[in-house]
Motif scaffolding. Structure first.
Motif, PDB file in Angstrom:
ATOM      1  N   VAL A 118     -25.595  91.102  49.969  1.00  8.48           N
ATOM      2  CA  VAL A 118     -26.610  90.241  50.578  1.00  8.48           C
ATOM      3  C   VAL A 118     -26.740  88.939  49.791  1.00  8.48           C
ATOM      4  O   VAL A 118     -26.868  87.851  50.371  1.00  8.48           O
ATOM      5  N   ARG A 122     -26.293  85.182  51.324  1.00 10.37           N
ATOM      6  CA  ARG A 122     -27.344  84.166  51.270  1.00 10.37           C
ATOM      7  C   ARG A 122     -26.864  82.888  50.597  1.00 10.37           C
ATOM      8  O   ARG A 122     -27.258  81.787  51.004  1.00 10.37           O
ATOM      9  N   ARG A 123     -26.028  82.993  49.593  1.00  7.87           N
ATOM     10  CA  ARG A 123     -25.474  81.785  48.975  1.00  7.87           C
ATOM     11  C   ARG A 123     -24.673  80.989  49.997  1.00  7.87           C
ATOM     12  O   ARG A 123     -24.738  79.757  50.040  1.00  7.87           O
ATOM     13  N   LEU A 125     -24.921  81.114  53.384  1.00 12.36           N
ATOM     14  CA  LEU A 125     -25.755  80.595  54.461  1.00 12.36           C
ATOM     15  C   LEU A 125     -26.599  79.409  54.024  1.00 12.36           C
ATOM     16  O   LEU A 125     -26.908  78.524  54.836  1.00 12.36           O
ATOM     17  N   ASP A 126     -26.973  79.371  52.752  1.00  9.17           N
ATOM     18  CA  ASP A 126     -27.818  78.292  52.247  1.00  9.17           C
ATOM     19  C   ASP A 126     -27.038  77.024  51.922  1.00  9.17           C
ATOM     20  O   ASP A 126     -27.642  75.992  51.620  1.00  9.17           O
ATOM     21  N   TYR A 148     -30.762  83.674  59.916  1.00  6.81           N
ATOM     22  CA  TYR A 148     -31.477  84.763  59.263  1.00  6.81           C
ATOM     23  C   TYR A 148     -30.480  85.872  58.917  1.00  6.81           C
ATOM     24  O   TYR A 148     -29.832  86.423  59.799  1.00  6.81           O
ATOM     25  N   ASP A 149     -30.352  86.204  57.649  1.00  4.61           N
ATOM     26  CA  ASP A 149     -29.473  87.320  57.301  1.00  4.61           C
ATOM     27  C   ASP A 149     -30.152  88.631  57.659  1.00  4.61           C
ATOM     28  O   ASP A 149     -31.382  88.698  57.776  1.00  4.61           O
ATOM     29  N   PRO A 240     -24.947  87.793  60.391  1.00  8.82           N
ATOM     30  CA  PRO A 240     -26.374  87.467  60.414  1.00  8.82           C
ATOM     31  C   PRO A 240     -26.902  87.171  61.816  1.00  8.82           C
ATOM     32  O   PRO A 240     -26.171  87.253  62.809  1.00  8.82           O
ATOM     33  N   VAL A 269     -36.825  80.822  56.824  1.00  7.05           N
ATOM     34  CA  VAL A 269     -35.775  81.689  56.287  1.00  7.05           C
ATOM     35  C   VAL A 269     -36.297  82.470  55.079  1.00  7.05           C
ATOM     36  O   VAL A 269     -36.059  83.679  54.948  1.00  7.05           O
ATOM     37  N   THR A 270     -37.010  81.795  54.200  1.00  7.14           N
ATOM     38  CA  THR A 270     -37.573  82.461  53.018  1.00  7.14           C
ATOM     39  C   THR A 270     -38.574  83.535  53.424  1.00  7.14           C
ATOM     40  O   THR A 270     -38.613  84.633  52.838  1.00  7.14           O
ATOM     41  N   ARG A 273     -36.637  86.557  54.788  1.00 11.11           N
ATOM     42  CA  ARG A 273     -35.962  87.325  53.739  1.00 11.11           C
ATOM     43  C   ARG A 273     -36.936  88.198  52.952  1.00 11.11           C
ATOM     44  O   ARG A 273     -36.610  89.347  52.604  1.00 11.11           O
ATOM     45  N   ASP A 277     -36.409  92.277  53.009  1.00 12.56           N
ATOM     46  CA  ASP A 277     -36.123  93.089  51.830  1.00 12.56           C
ATOM     47  C   ASP A 277     -37.084  94.275  51.729  1.00 12.56           C
ATOM     48  O   ASP A 277     -36.675  95.400  51.429  1.00 12.56           O
TER      49      ASP A 277
END
Length: 330
Positions: A118, A122-123, A125-126, A148-149, A240, A269-270, A273, A277
Motif C-alpha cells: 500500500v 500511495r507513493r 499515486l501521489d 483513492y487507493d 485503486p 484523499v487523506t 486513507r 486503514d
C-alpha cells in the motif's frame, strides 16, 4: 434486466435529477452536484466524498453543494461512467478495473504484482504516475479529480483454500469487465466470469461462480464472506478507485468553484486513507471472528504464472513508461 435497459433507466433517473428544480438542483443562485457510488454508506470512499461535499459547501458559502447517492442507487459503475460522460450525473467513484478498456493508462495501475505494498501504491499515486493517469481522462469528456487507493486485492471462494495457482484450476471467478483481469484468471488456471459488483453475492450463493477477487473491506461490507468462506492472501493487484467528474459539469462551474472543487478532491484523499486503514483492520477482525479461513500463498508462483501478461503490456510504450515510474518507487 439487460445492460442497455439498465443504462437507459439509470440515465433517465440521473437526467431527472439533473433537471429537478428547487433545493435538489439549485437554490439562491447555488448549485447541487450529483455524485454516485456503488458502495454502502459507511464505506471509506463514500465518507470521503461526503466530506468533500461539506468542504465545497463551506468554502463556497453554500453556493456549491453535493448530494451523494450511495449503494448503487443510480446504477452500476459501467453505467455511471457513461452517465458522467454525458453530463447526466456530475461525479462518480469508479474502480479502475472498470476503466481499463476505455482508458488504457489505468491498465498500468491494475496489472498484477506491479505494486509491492500500500505504501508503494500511495507513493506512485501521489506523484507523476497518478497525475498522468488523471490527466488522461480529459480525452473522453471526464475530469480526473482524485485517485483513492483500496488495499490489496485477493481471491476468495466457496470451495477450498488457494495456496498456489494449481488450487484455482477449474474454479469460476468473478472479474470486472477488464481484459487484464480476465486474462490473469486464465493464466492462473481459473475460469473468468465478468459480473457487476452488485451481482456477486447472489452468484456465490447460487454457485454461478465459485469465487471472486477484491479487497478485504469490500469482501466484508458486501457480506460476501457469508457465502465464500475461504480468503487467500494472493495480493495480486492494488488497482485503486478513481473519482471522476463530467467535463460538461466541471466547465459549467465558475472558475473559483472549479479550483475549490479540485482542492477539496485532492485533500479528500487523506481523509479516505485514514478511514480506509482503520476500516480494513476492523473488517479483517470481523471476518476472522465470523469463521472465515484465511491463508498465505506462494506469491512467487503467482507472479511467475502471470508474467506472460506483464510481458505483453511492456510492449505498449505508454504503459511501459508508467510501469517504470511505478517500479522506481518500490
Amino acid at each position: 434486466m439487460n445492460p442497455r435497459r439498465r443504462l437507459l433507466r439509470g440515465l433517465g433517473a440521473a437526467c431527472a435529477l439533473a433537471a429537478a428544480p428547487g433545493a435538489l438542483r439549485a437554490g439562491a443562485g447555488g448549485r447541487v452536484l450529483t455524485a454516485t457510488d456503488v458502495h454502502v454508506k459507511d464505506y471509506p470512499t463514500v465518507a470521503a466524498v461526503e466530506w468533500l461535499g461539506r468542504e465545497i459547501e463551506r468554502g463556497s458559502d453554500g453556493r456549491l453543494r453535493l448530494r451523494l447517492y450511495h449503494s448503487g442507487q443510480l446504477g452500476r459503475e459501467a453505467e455511471a461512467i457513461d452517465m458522467a460522460r454525458f453530463g447526466a450525473i456530475d461525479i462518480t467513484r469508479v474502480y479502475s478495473g472498470a476503466l481499463n478498456n476505455a482508458f488504457p493508462l489505468t491498465q498500468a495501475l491494475s496489472l498484477p504484482y506491479v505494486f509491492d505494498s500500500v505504501a508503494h501504491l500511495r507513493r506512485a499515486l501521489d506523484g507523476a504516475v497518478g497525475a498522468t493517469v488523471l490527466r488522461d481522462f480529459a480525452r473522453r469528456d471526464l475530469v480526473g479529480l482524485a485517485i483513492y487507493d483500496c488495499g490489496a486485492r485477493c481471491f476468495y471462494n466457496v470451495r477450498r483454500p488457494i495456496r498456489t495457482p494449481a488450487d484455482m484450476h477449474g474454479l469460476k471467478f468473478r472479474v470486472p469487465a477488464s481484459d487484464i483481469f480476465m486474462r490473469m484468471i486464465r493464466l492462473l488456471g481459473g475460469n473468468p466470469t465478468p459480473l457487476a459488483y452488485g451481482e456477486v453475492f447472489s452468484a456465490l450463493q447460487t454457485h454461478l461462480i465459485d469465487g471472486a477477487e477484491n479487497n478485504l473491506r469490500s469482501y466484508h461490507s458486501s457480506r460476501q464472506f457469508e457465502a465464500a468462506r475461504y480468503w487467500s492472501q494472493t495480493q495480486h493487484s492494488y488497482a485503486p478507485d478513481v473519482l471522476l467528474m463530467s467535463r460538461r459539469s466541471f466547465d459549467s462551474l465558475r472558475a473559483d468553484d472549479r479550483e475549490l472543487l479540485l482542492d477539496a478532491a485532492r485533500r479528500s484523499v487523506t481523509v479516505m486513507r485514514r478511514l480506509w486503514d482503520q476500516s480494513e483492520a476492523d473488517a479483517r477482525a470481523a471476518v476472522l471472528a465470523a469463521g472465515v479461513q484465511s491463508n498465505d500463498c506462494d506469491l512467487a508462483a503467482f507472479r511467475a504464472a502471470v508474467q506472460p501478461l506483464l510481458d505483453d503490456y511492456h510492449r505498449d510504450p505508454a504503459i511501459e513508461s508508467l510501469y517504470r515510474g511505478i517500479r522506481s518507487l518500490a
